[in-house]
Motif scaffolding. Sequence first.
Motif, mmCIF file in Angstrom:
data_model
loop_
_atom_site.group_PDB
_atom_site.id
_atom_site.type_symbol
_atom_site.label_atom_id
_atom_site.label_comp_id
_atom_site.label_asym_id
_atom_site.label_seq_id
_atom_site.Cartn_x
_atom_site.Cartn_y
_atom_site.Cartn_z
ATOM 1 N N ALA A 122 0.838 -1.203 0.000
ATOM 2 C CA ALA A 122 0.000 0.000 0.000
ATOM 3 C C ALA A 122 0.870 1.249 0.000
ATOM 4 O O ALA A 122 0.594 2.217 -0.721
ATOM 5 N N TYR A 123 1.937 1.227 0.798
ATOM 6 C CA TYR A 123 2.863 2.360 0.827
ATOM 7 C C TYR A 123 3.510 2.565 -0.536
ATOM 8 O O TYR A 123 3.602 3.691 -1.046
ATOM 9 N N ARG A 124 3.995 1.496 -1.147
ATOM 10 C CA ARG A 124 4.679 1.602 -2.441
ATOM 11 C C ARG A 124 3.779 2.228 -3.500
ATOM 12 O O ARG A 124 4.217 3.077 -4.285
ATOM 13 N N HIS A 125 2.523 1.811 -3.541
ATOM 14 C CA HIS A 125 1.620 2.341 -4.559
ATOM 15 C C HIS A 125 1.320 3.820 -4.310
ATOM 16 O O HIS A 125 1.277 4.609 -5.247
ATOM 17 N N ARG A 126 1.109 4.205 -3.045
ATOM 18 C CA ARG A 126 0.881 5.621 -2.739
ATOM 19 C C ARG A 126 2.120 6.444 -3.055
ATOM 20 O O ARG A 126 2.035 7.526 -3.644
ATOM 21 N N GLN A 127 3.274 5.925 -2.664
ATOM 22 C CA GLN A 127 4.515 6.679 -2.851
ATOM 23 C C GLN A 127 4.821 6.878 -4.330
ATOM 24 O O GLN A 127 5.246 7.966 -4.747
ATOM 25 N N LEU A 128 4.614 5.852 -5.133
ATOM 26 C CA LEU A 128 4.851 5.960 -6.570
ATOM 27 C C LEU A 128 3.933 7.006 -7.187
ATOM 28 O O LEU A 128 4.380 7.867 -7.962
ATOM 29 N N ALA A 129 2.652 6.953 -6.861
ATOM 30 C CA ALA A 129 1.708 7.936 -7.402
ATOM 31 C C ALA A 129 2.077 9.344 -6.968
ATOM 32 O O ALA A 129 2.043 10.295 -7.771
ATOM 33 N N ASP A 130 2.457 9.507 -5.698
ATOM 34 C CA ASP A 130 2.834 10.831 -5.194
ATOM 35 C C ASP A 130 4.086 11.358 -5.866
ATOM 36 O O ASP A 130 4.176 12.544 -6.215
ATOM 37 N N ASP A 131 5.089 10.496 -6.032
ATOM 38 C CA ASP A 131 6.341 10.938 -6.646
ATOM 39 C C ASP A 131 6.137 11.338 -8.105
ATOM 40 O O ASP A 131 6.666 12.360 -8.564
ATOM 41 N N LEU A 132 5.387 10.542 -8.834
ATOM 42 C CA LEU A 132 5.144 10.881 -10.243
ATOM 43 C C LEU A 132 4.352 12.182 -10.361
ATOM 44 O O LEU A 132 4.624 13.010 -11.232
ATOM 45 N N SER A 133 3.383 12.387 -9.477
ATOM 46 C CA SER A 133 2.626 13.646 -9.488
ATOM 47 C C SER A 133 3.539 14.818 -9.181
ATOM 48 O O SER A 133 3.459 15.877 -9.829
ATOM 49 N N ALA A 134 4.419 14.652 -8.197
ATOM 50 C CA ALA A 134 5.341 15.731 -7.842
ATOM 51 C C ALA A 134 6.288 16.049 -8.991
ATOM 52 O O ALA A 134 6.599 17.225 -9.255
ATOM 53 N N LEU A 135 6.753 15.026 -9.696
ATOM 54 C CA LEU A 135 7.666 15.255 -10.813
ATOM 55 C C LEU A 135 6.962 15.947 -11.969
ATOM 56 O O LEU A 135 7.567 16.774 -12.669
ATOM 57 N N HIS A 136 5.688 15.646 -12.170
ATOM 58 C CA HIS A 136 4.939 16.346 -13.214
ATOM 59 C C HIS A 136 4.744 17.816 -12.847
ATOM 60 O O HIS A 136 4.840 18.691 -13.706
ATOM 61 N N ARG A 137 4.481 18.083 -11.569
ATOM 62 C CA ARG A 137 4.360 19.487 -11.140
ATOM 63 C C ARG A 137 5.682 20.214 -11.346
ATOM 64 O O ARG A 137 5.712 21.378 -11.770
ATOM 65 N N ALA A 138 6.785 19.524 -11.061
ATOM 66 C CA ALA A 138 8.096 20.135 -11.243
ATOM 67 C C ALA A 138 8.365 20.423 -12.717
ATOM 68 O O ALA A 138 8.862 21.497 -13.075
ATOM 69 N N ALA A 139 8.022 19.463 -13.569
ATOM 70 C CA ALA A 139 8.227 19.673 -15.005
ATOM 71 C C ALA A 139 7.381 20.833 -15.510
ATOM 72 O O ALA A 139 7.840 21.656 -16.319
ATOM 73 N N ASP A 140 6.153 20.929 -15.029
ATOM 74 C CA ASP A 140 5.292 22.051 -15.410
ATOM 75 C C ASP A 140 5.852 23.380 -14.902
ATOM 76 O O ASP A 140 5.591 24.435 -15.479
ATOM 77 N N GLY A 141 6.630 23.327 -13.809
ATOM 78 C CA GLY A 141 7.214 24.530 -13.236
ATOM 79 C C GLY A 141 8.553 24.897 -13.826
ATOM 80 O O GLY A 141 9.195 25.852 -13.341
ATOM 81 N N GLY A 142 9.001 24.164 -14.820
ATOM 82 C CA GLY A 142 10.241 24.530 -15.499
ATOM 83 C C GLY A 142 11.431 23.657 -15.175
ATOM 84 O O GLY A 142 12.556 23.952 -15.590
ATOM 85 N N MET A 143 11.237 22.568 -14.460
ATOM 86 C CA MET A 143 12.352 21.685 -14.140
ATOM 87 C C MET A 143 12.958 21.089 -15.405
ATOM 88 O O MET A 143 12.253 20.710 -16.331
#
Length: 448
Positions: A122-143
């Motif tokens: 359960a942790y792995r699935h939540r963590q993966l979804a959270d990390d990918l969402s965070a990376l997309h926000r970063a890419a949208d922010g100019g990363m």
Amino acid sequence: MGLTKSSVLNFPQDEVYAWHSRPGAIVRLTPPWMPVRIEQEADDLSDGVAVLGFPLGLRWVARHSGAESPDRFVDELDSAPLRWAVRWRHTHEFEALGPDRTRITDRIDSNVPGLMLKSMLAYRHRQLADDLSALHRAADGGMRPLTVAVTGSNGTIGQALTALLSTAGHTVIRLVRRPTDQPDERFWDTEIPAPTLLQGVDAVVHLAGASIAGRFTAAHRHAIRASRIGPTLSLAQAAATTENGPKVFVSASAIGYYGPDRGDEELTEASDRGEGFLADVVAEWEQAAQPAIDGGLRVVNVRTGLVQTPAGGVLKLQYPLFETGLGGPLGDGSQWQSWIGIDDLVDIYHRAIYDDALSGPVNAVAPTAVRNSEYAATLARVLRRPALFRVPSIGPRILLGQEGAEELALASQRVLPSRLTEVKHTFRRPELEDTLRHVLGRTAESTQ
């Protein structure tokens, strides 16, 4: 005996599979409550080996095979003596449900009781979804992919951050205080850094510093100050004078800047500094980065609150006590605690690296500070334990001394993340209970 868990992510199949192939993925997916250290990561999902260290010197060697990009890969336990008692085959499956949707499925064939594995998956699935969402926000922010040099990479925050950075596609160089021939490490002389230390580096993240926990003896006070001021000054000077060197200097700092007790005052980055030993140290610590500012670098001082992870810090100390039903508020419980989840903290460091809108002090705290009594009640509720044993204030004073108790255990700071609010930063988990349930594996889905 087996266990299967599936979930759907709103990301392309190729992207989800590729994330698992990058350095740091196993670190990001390992629950922080597990007594395990990643000693080696697999460098190939088709024929690589990952090594996990457990207490008593036990080593779990996971051999990867059966990779069919971007559909699946397998890891199997391949180390004595564990393999004589434990059967383990873990199949990771990725199924495209459309251009931007992927079903991930973990299938574990093992004689390990399924109840012990549910919270992990359960942790792995939540963590993966959270990390990918965070990376997309970063890419949208100019990363964009950068080369990032990090001090303190072996610490609790450093391990989480370097893993996040490498899974995001950045190149991480660890600055270590010992001779090394590893390609991802460079020897850092904290007094006289080598002229080439930061060549080819885009950003520096400076996390190193002695722990502040303990009695404030003369020796401890010296270690706290000496491990921060001088090394930060020399590293900032190196960053400012290196040809083809960094443009960003991100340095750890602390909300101790505001002093140990400001009552109910809401503290922002614009608030005056407080009084006391830690306030003095933090002010000098931040000032030590001035050479980087003078050299034209963008400098960010990450004023960190109480970090929530059972892998280190205050929660590591309190978790066992509360788990046994012996936890409770400190003193009268009225002191404000400004906290931050470990994953939200590393997101803030990541943003400080790539977002030109951030400079100067940044309060790395959740938007919902709580009083100590509420913190104790929340932690007890998450663990399904009472919180009846109030710890009198004399307890921390005996353990830490008068100054240590006032600066650490009994400190009260109601800090707001004003700069992050201004730039519309997204917190993964802005509420304390949600954060604690995630990092302790006590979500509802963990027990289903």
